[in-house]
Design a protein around this motif. Structure first.
Motif, short mmCIF file in Angstrom:
data_model
loop_
_atom_site.label_atom_id
_atom_site.label_comp_id
_atom_site.label_asym_id
_atom_site.label_seq_id
_atom_site.Cartn_x
_atom_site.Cartn_y
_atom_site.Cartn_z
N ILE A 172 -14.36 -29.41 32.45
CA ILE A 172 -15.14 -28.80 33.66
C ILE A 172 -16.71 -29.53 33.61
CG2 ILE A 172 -16.37 -26.80 34.45
CD1 ILE A 172 -13.89 -25.08 33.07
N ALA A 173 -17.38 -29.71 32.78
CA ALA A 173 -18.84 -30.20 32.62
C ALA A 173 -19.19 -30.98 31.52
CB ALA A 173 -19.63 -28.93 33.02
N PRO A 174 -18.48 -32.07 31.30
CA PRO A 174 -18.82 -32.76 30.01
C PRO A 174 -20.08 -33.34 29.81
CG PRO A 174 -16.92 -34.00 31.18
CD PRO A 174 -17.24 -32.45 31.80
N HIS A 175 -20.69 -33.68 31.18
CA HIS A 175 -22.02 -34.46 31.28
C HIS A 175 -23.05 -33.19 31.05
CE1 HIS A 175 -21.12 -32.45 35.11
NE2 HIS A 175 -22.24 -32.93 35.58
N LEU A 176 -22.86 -32.01 31.05
CA LEU A 176 -23.79 -31.02 30.92
C LEU A 176 -23.67 -29.97 29.65
CD1 LEU A 176 -23.83 -29.60 34.64
CD2 LEU A 176 -25.64 -31.13 33.57
N VAL A 177 -22.37 -30.12 29.18
CA VAL A 177 -22.02 -29.05 28.19
C VAL A 177 -21.72 -30.46 26.85
CG1 VAL A 177 -20.68 -27.49 26.84
CG2 VAL A 177 -21.26 -27.53 29.56
N HIS A 178 -22.30 -30.39 25.92
CA HIS A 178 -21.90 -31.05 24.85
C HIS A 178 -21.84 -30.33 23.34
CE1 HIS A 178 -26.19 -31.54 23.46
NE2 HIS A 178 -26.59 -31.44 24.70
N PRO A 179 -20.99 -30.87 22.36
CA PRO A 179 -21.04 -30.55 21.22
C PRO A 179 -22.31 -30.56 20.30
CG PRO A 179 -19.24 -31.91 21.51
CD PRO A 179 -20.09 -31.93 22.68
N LEU A 180 -22.59 -29.46 19.56
CA LEU A 180 -23.90 -29.57 18.66
C LEU A 180 -23.86 -28.95 17.40
CD1 LEU A 180 -27.19 -29.86 19.29
CD2 LEU A 180 -27.15 -27.58 19.73
N PRO A 181 -24.08 -29.73 16.43
CA PRO A 181 -24.09 -28.93 14.67
C PRO A 181 -25.06 -28.17 14.59
CG PRO A 181 -24.99 -31.32 14.93
CD PRO A 181 -24.54 -30.99 16.35
N PHE A 182 -24.74 -27.14 13.91
CA PHE A 182 -25.82 -26.41 13.32
C PHE A 182 -25.73 -25.98 11.93
CE2 PHE A 182 -25.60 -25.12 17.75
CZ PHE A 182 -26.94 -24.20 18.19
N LEU A 183 -26.86 -25.87 11.35
CA LEU A 183 -27.01 -25.52 9.94
C LEU A 183 -27.31 -24.07 9.84
CD1 LEU A 183 -27.13 -26.78 7.18
CD2 LEU A 183 -29.88 -26.84 7.44
N LEU A 184 -26.35 -23.34 8.85
CA LEU A 184 -26.59 -21.80 8.50
C LEU A 184 -27.20 -21.96 7.15
CD1 LEU A 184 -26.29 -18.80 9.15
CD2 LEU A 184 -24.03 -19.48 8.18
N PRO A 185 -28.57 -22.05 7.34
CA PRO A 185 -28.97 -21.93 5.69
C PRO A 185 -28.65 -20.48 4.93
CG PRO A 185 -30.83 -22.17 7.30
CD PRO A 185 -29.52 -21.62 8.14
N LEU A 186 -28.26 -20.66 3.62
CA LEU A 186 -27.94 -19.80 2.80
C LEU A 186 -29.29 -19.15 2.06
CD1 LEU A 186 -24.43 -20.77 1.77
CD2 LEU A 186 -25.17 -19.34 3.65
N THR A 187 -29.32 -17.87 1.95
CA THR A 187 -30.60 -17.35 1.25
C THR A 187 -30.33 -16.82 -0.13
OG1 THR A 187 -30.86 -15.33 2.72
CG2 THR A 187 -32.06 -17.38 3.17
N ALA A 188 -28.82 -16.33 -0.17
CA ALA A 188 -28.42 -15.55 -1.43
C ALA A 188 -27.24 -16.68 -1.92
CB ALA A 188 -27.59 -14.35 -0.79
N ARG A 189 -27.02 -16.68 -3.30
CA ARG A 189 -26.30 -17.62 -4.06
C ARG A 189 -24.72 -17.64 -3.62
NH1 ARG A 189 -29.03 -20.49 -7.62
NH2 ARG A 189 -31.05 -19.98 -7.99
N ILE A 190 -24.30 -16.45 -3.85
CA ILE A 190 -22.74 -16.14 -3.78
C ILE A 190 -22.04 -15.41 -2.61
CG2 ILE A 190 -20.74 -15.39 -5.16
CD1 ILE A 190 -22.66 -15.54 -7.43
N TRP A 191 -22.66 -14.13 -2.26
CA TRP A 191 -22.07 -13.44 -1.35
C TRP A 191 -21.95 -14.16 0.10
CZ3 TRP A 191 -23.67 -11.20 3.12
CH2 TRP A 191 -25.38 -11.15 3.07
N GLN A 192 -23.12 -14.59 0.56
CA GLN A 192 -23.47 -15.31 1.89
C GLN A 192 -22.53 -16.62 2.02
OE1 GLN A 192 -27.58 -16.04 2.50
NE2 GLN A 192 -27.78 -14.20 3.46
N ARG A 193 -22.39 -17.12 1.17
CA ARG A 193 -21.46 -18.42 1.29
C ARG A 193 -19.99 -18.09 1.45
NH1 ARG A 193 -22.18 -23.56 0.40
NH2 ARG A 193 -23.99 -23.29 -0.74
N ALA A 194 -19.44 -16.97 0.49
CA ALA A 194 -18.11 -16.48 0.70
C ALA A 194 -17.94 -16.00 1.90
CB ALA A 194 -17.83 -15.48 -0.51
N TRP A 195 -18.91 -14.88 2.49
CA TRP A 195 -18.62 -14.23 3.88
C TRP A 195 -18.74 -14.95 4.85
CZ3 TRP A 195 -17.13 -9.54 5.94
CH2 TRP A 195 -17.64 -9.20 6.92
N PHE A 196 -19.68 -15.84 4.96
CA PHE A 196 -19.97 -16.93 6.27
C PHE A 196 -18.96 -18.00 6.18
CE2 PHE A 196 -24.66 -15.35 6.07
CZ PHE A 196 -24.36 -14.45 6.88
N GLY A 197 -18.55 -18.42 4.85
CA GLY A 197 -17.58 -19.33 4.93
C GLY A 197 -16.35 -18.91 5.42
N ALA A 198 -16.06 -17.65 5.19
CA ALA A 198 -14.58 -17.03 5.60
C ALA A 198 -14.70 -16.81 7.14
CB ALA A 198 -14.29 -15.51 4.88
#
Length: 597
Positions: free
Chosen positions: A102-128
């Protein structure tokens, strides 16, 4: 050449005069009220089915919510956490269509970084959660294509886990004492104002008669009873103060936070959905304000950040040489035309983003601020964030379809639903075509996307400027370059805005329907939020270029500059004040350049 890509897609001053005259004389199949992305999408959906269409907008195309978004095309992590899997899958399907067709010139893929501030539960929850997100995105591509054929081709990269060291190396601006690791995932970004404009122009290419600065002041009924059908609308032309009526077999009102106004035009004859407005404020800061190189994707796209907050999520999104930081999510019960950001809104955003940055951002870093209103159908939920995905398509009386709610990403689906409801009584209407319909600028995108050097050599426009033009105009870049070749002065950058050419101003007037200085500085370009002067230094030259194309005299040209300067001053004053009440009062100190009706 495809119908939506011919010169009929040019929104010139002459085209507006012709459409204005014909709308007053014809009976259209579908009349759409509202020139945001949903209304524009409905006009395109109906016109591409072969129906006669009128499209009316009180101000400028995308002047409301549709030019004030977070610029994201996404399924959304928040609704996924609320287990709204069908809605997320639908949004990711639309994301795929926008990027691929529809609009490949106006809409483009973009990477995002989700920083984790807790060691275990965030990685498991957000990873899933991101695993499911990726799977839904892949499912949105598999087996889907024109006519039901498999599309093939590249989808989004899958998410990947980063250690603490990798996350800090990827985004050195993050505080090492806060970040415990990270996850990279992919979504997409859109230039929302230019995308909405492309939808309008494509609809015009299929024959829709599109008028901006045309305010609906009432509905036409075929009788006096409470259940009498709507058969059109009364319209005030804000360019000259005249009034006229448009008759229609069906009316679609896609007016966002102004939906209740349309419902009020029915009186007490029919129940209509009540719409709440939620204010979202965004800040624009220079790329240099958040230091260090950033994670890049396959196309060299710099990574954004997505940060968890008690109220939901906060995005830090790359935007050319800037970052967009947003958004807030608070109820708004004041002026809907010009929602005001207060100092409290700005402080809220800075406070949350500064919790993870080595170098805290201050108000001196902020170049631009913009506020938009999301239309949320009032209902079972109290908090606006829980309402964000609700939408409604209702027919309160025969001949009128009201559209409320929705998200930018799924505008096309909502528009299709609205047109289906509008044409339910019309025989022989084909189904929607828009799922596989390229917008203006997208038809031959693959042929031009990598030709910046060649186009630069043939036009005399610097290569960097051509790259930016390609991302704004797609395969219609030749229209702008032709202006630059015809007059070397038009190949020069605008004063105070080196990322934009004078030719783009002329093109905005002659092909993109711009009628006022604000239309160019705030939506055809983004000078109003990308520069420290917020467009004031560019305004005199832009007005001069517009005057030549629109026939303004000296008095009219000066008035446009005066209005724009007053607008910027009022916004700056509002952003110094502590709350919605005082900020709204300050913003209302600048009069609307379009005539009041």
């Amino acid at each position: 050449m495809p119908p939506g890509e011919t010169d009929r897609a040019r929104l010139s001053p002459e085209r507006r005069r012709v459409d204005r005259a014909r709308l007053a004389d014809e009976v259209v199949d579908v009349l759409v009220i509202g020139g945001g992305v949903t209304g524009a999408g409905a006009a395109l959906d109906a016109a591409s089915r072969g129906l006669s269409v009128g499209l009316l907008e009180a101000r400028d195309w995308a002047a409301g919510t549709s030019s004030r978004s977070s610029t994201l095309i996404h399924g959304g992590l928040r609704p996924l956490e609320q287990f709204a899997v069908p809605l997320v899958h639908e949004a990711l399907s639309e994301r795929s269509r926008l990027i691929r067709t529809i609009a490949p010139h106006l809409v483009h893929p973009l990477p995002f970084l989700l920083p984790l501030t807790a060691r275990i539960w965030q990685r498991a929850w957000f990873g899933a959660a991101l695993g499911l997100y990726d799977a839904l995105g892949a499912a949105s591509i598999a087996g889907r294509g024109a006519g039901g054929r498999a599309t093939g081709g590249r989808g989004m990269p899958w998410h990947r886990h980063l250690s603490r060291k990798q996350a800090l190396a990827a985004f050195p601006g993050l505080r090492g004492d806060v970040v415990r690791g990270g996850i990279q995932y992919w979504d997409a970004q859109v230039d929302d104002a230019r995308h909405t404009l492309a939808v309008v122009r494509t609809a015009a290419g299929y024959g829709a008669r599109a008028l901006s600065s045309a305010r609906v002041t009432g509905l036409l009924r075929d009788g006096g009873g409470p259940d009498s059908a709507v058969v059109g609308a009364r319209v005030a032309d804000l360019t000259d103060g005249s009034s006229f009526a448009v008759r229609a077999r069906s009316v679609v009102a896609a007016t966002g936070v102004w939906s209740d106004d349309v419902g009020a035009m029915l009186g007490e004859s029919a129940p209509t959905p009540t719409v709440r407005a939620a204010k979202g404020v965004h800040l624009v800061v220079p790329r240099s304000a958040i230091g260090g190189p950033v994670l890049e994707g396959a196309a060299g796209s710099p990574s954004g950040l997505v940060l968890r907050t008690p109220a939901g999520v906060l995005f830090v999104i790359p935007w050319d040489e800037h970052w967009i930081i947003g958004t807030t999510d608070t109820p708004w019960r004041r002026d809907r035309d010009h929602p005001a950001a207060s100092s409290a809104d700005i402080a809220h955003l800075l406070d949350h983003v500064n919790r993870v940055l080595i170098r805290p951002l201050g108000t001196d870093d902020v170049l631009g601020v913009y506020a938009g209103l999301r239309p949320l159908p009032a209902g079972e939920f109290d908090h606006t964030s829980r309402l964000s995905r609700q939408r409604a398509v209702v027919t309160p009386v025969p001949g009128l379809v009201l559209v409320a709610g929705g998200e930018y990403t799924t505008y096309r689906v909502l528009a299709e639903d609205a047109v289906d409801a509008a044409v339910a009584g019309l025989p022989g209407v084909p189904p929607s075509r828009t799922a596989h319909l390229p917008l203006v600028g997208a038809h031959r995108w693959d042929d031009v996307r990598d030709r910046a050097a060649e186009l630069s050599a043939g036009s005399g426009v610097p290569g960097e400027a051509v790259v930016r033009l390609l991302r704004r105009h797609g395969d219609r870049i030749g229209d702008v370059l032709a202006l630059a070749r015809s007059d070397p002065a038009l190949a020069r950058p605008l004063p105070g805005a080196p990322g934009y050419l004078a030719a783009e101003v002329v093109h905005a007037v002659t092909a993109e329907g711009a009628l006022h200085l604000d239309d160019v500085l705030a939506r055809r370009t983004r000078v109003s939020i990308e520069t420290a002067h917020r467009g004031v230094e560019s305004a005199p030259e832009v007005a001069r270029l517009m005057a030549s194309a629109l026939g303004w005299d000296g008095e009219r040209t000066a008035r446009e500059v005066q209005h724009y300067t007053a607008r910027v001053a009022a916004e700056r004053e509002a952003q110094r004040l502590p709350d919605d009440h005082t900020a709204d009062a300050a913003r209302l100190g600048a009069p609307e350049v379009r005539a009041r009706v």
